[in-house]
Design an enzyme around this catalytic site. Structure first.
Site, mmCIF file in Angstrom:
data_model
loop_
_atom_site.group_PDB
_atom_site.id
_atom_site.type_symbol
_atom_site.label_atom_id
_atom_site.label_comp_id
_atom_site.label_asym_id
_atom_site.label_seq_id
_atom_site.Cartn_x
_atom_site.Cartn_y
_atom_site.Cartn_z
ATOM 1 N N SER A 120 14.801 -0.133 -7.135
ATOM 2 C CA SER A 120 13.410 -0.583 -7.003
ATOM 3 C C SER A 120 12.407 0.421 -7.552
ATOM 4 O O SER A 120 11.247 0.076 -7.797
ATOM 5 C CB SER A 120 13.089 -0.899 -5.543
ATOM 6 O OG SER A 120 13.318 0.214 -4.717
ATOM 7 N N ASP A 367 6.958 3.983 4.063
ATOM 8 C CA ASP A 367 7.558 4.125 2.734
ATOM 9 C C ASP A 367 7.028 5.390 2.071
ATOM 10 O O ASP A 367 5.883 5.445 1.616
ATOM 11 C CB ASP A 367 7.219 2.903 1.887
ATOM 12 C CG ASP A 367 7.887 2.930 0.516
ATOM 13 O OD1 ASP A 367 8.459 3.969 0.151
ATOM 14 O OD2 ASP A 367 7.826 1.915 -0.190
ATOM 15 N N HIS A 370 8.612 5.023 -2.659
ATOM 16 C CA HIS A 370 7.958 4.326 -3.755
ATOM 17 C C HIS A 370 6.546 4.859 -3.952
ATOM 18 O O HIS A 370 6.071 5.700 -3.200
ATOM 19 C CB HIS A 370 7.948 2.823 -3.469
ATOM 20 C CG HIS A 370 9.327 2.256 -3.375
ATOM 21 N ND1 HIS A 370 9.966 2.056 -2.180
ATOM 22 C CD2 HIS A 370 10.200 1.879 -4.343
ATOM 23 C CE1 HIS A 370 11.179 1.575 -2.404
ATOM 24 N NE2 HIS A 370 11.341 1.469 -3.716
#
Length: 391
Positions: A120, A367, A370
């Site tokens: 990702s 998170d 990312h």
């Protein structure tokens, strides 16, 4: 499986990954051979060594002007309070790295194709590129499969493709996943994933990256036979280190991209490991990334598995580069060493400021892997355009 082992296992639900991270150095960075740029004082330039400086013109797009921003990266929409994360620009030590020029990039890419292959974070990189290009053109998207997304720019006959290949090599899940990601996977370390490898003859450019999924328990195969495992805790199966798994799973894709089987004849880029930046506890126990400004150069370093993985990437890249040269130079190999720049940007992760769709077994975690869009990750495309123009 014991708690100590569980703490080393990374988390990703296609959108959230975690690596082992430490802010205390144990060895200095070494950088790859530099790319030339508009150097100052007549000296050479390494675009991967530098520091972050303010950019009053940023951001160059927003969540209103770019429709492809995944909800997991849309920090503006979900209320990240300090917008300083959108204003930084990477400044190499002895030269200038121009901001991404979408018109110049599209003109260079007329009639060509580029593929982003990996997990990702590869998707995060692709989204950044599409968003930066919106100032010049909008693509027509399509979805040939659940693991392939295509963006076509008709005016330029230019194609961007994203392949979901979190291990880069062939893999299959053989045991149900659980909240701490202790499900077991089969990894075929000498077999590049056909999701992307079957298409390599179509690529003019390929940007490859993967790291976080390797922390999951796995059975390791070579030549169709089990040779070892990683955190499997099974009798009569050798439990090898994470380093072995990473080394082998990096080597196989680079062999294909170096032109070993004659299919690929373009430019291949390997992007180095991306640091996760959790602080204050375990990743699944309220760890977070709450910093509001970039660190200065030299204040943070990789260590443990992330340090080792970057070193392995450098090693396998050098071998692939030599193989490509020995084969006549029909393939161009490039190393995109984003690690040193991104380890300074703990402020540019989404943290809790992104969307989430609840799914079975999973709860919302912060998170810190990312990158917000727009944000620090946009510099990867500054680097991408510069590298292609300088080669």
């Amino acid at each position: 499986m014991g708690g100590k082992i569980l703490n080393l296992i990374s988390f990703e639900l296609e959108a959230l990954e975690v690596n082992v991270y430490s802010s205390f150095p144990n060895q200095p960075f070494t950088f790859p051979r530099p790319f030339s740029s508009r150097a100052r004082r007549g000296e050479g330039c390494n675009i991967f060594s530098g520091d972050w400086v303010p950019d009053p013109d940023a951001p160059y797009y927003t969540n209103d002007t770019c429709s492809v921003i995944h909800e997991h990266y849309d920090c503006m929409k979900y209320g990240k309070p300090d917008l300083g994360f959108v204003n930084g620009r990477w400044q190499p030590d002895r030269c200038d790295l121009p901001r991404f020029d979408p018109w110049r990039f599209l003109d260079m890419m007329r009639g060509k194709s580029i593929a982003f292959v990996g997990d990702s974070l590869a998707r995060n990189h692709k989204d950044s590129l599409i968003c930066l290009l919106t100032r010049a053109a909008e693509p027509k998207p399509s979805w040939p499969s659940s693991k392939q997304t295509v963006y076509y720019y008709g005016e330029y006959n230019f194609t961007v493709t994203n392949f979901w290949a979190p291990y880069l090599v062939q893999h299959e899940q053989i045991d149900e996943d659980r909240p701490a990601h202790t499900g077991l996977w089969n990894l075929y370390l000498d077999e590049p994933d056909d999701v992307w490898a079957a298409h390599v003859a179509e690529f003019d450019y390929a940007v490859v990256s993967a790291s976080s999924w390797f922390y999951r328990p796995s059975m390791l195969y070579e030549a169709g036979k089990i040779v070892a495992c990683h955190y499997c805790l099974l009798a009569n199966v050798t439990d090898l280190t994470l380093r072995y798994e990473m080394r082998m799973a990096t080597r196989a894709p680079l062999r294909v991209l170096s032109g070993a089987d004659g299919r690929f004849r373009g430019t291949a880029m390997l992007r180095t490991v991306d640091p996760s930046q959790y602080e204050g506890g375990e990743w699944n126990k309220d760890r977070n990334c709450v910093r509001t400004r970039a660190n200065r150069s030299g204040k943070k370093r990789l260590e443990d598995f992330e340090f080792d993985f970057r070193k392995l990437q450098m090693e396998k890249f050098a071998a692939a580069e030599k193989a490509a040269a020995d084969a006549g130079g029909k393939v161009r190999m490039m190393l995109m060493d984003t690690t040193a720049a991104m380890i300074l940007r703990a402020d540019a992760h989404p943290s809790k400021y992104r969307g989430w769709t609840p799914e079975k077994h999973f709860t919302l975690h912060n998170d810190c892997v990312h990158w917000c869009l727009p944000g620090a990750i946009d510099t990867w495309n500054d680097m991408l355009l510069h590298m292609l123009m300088s080669a």
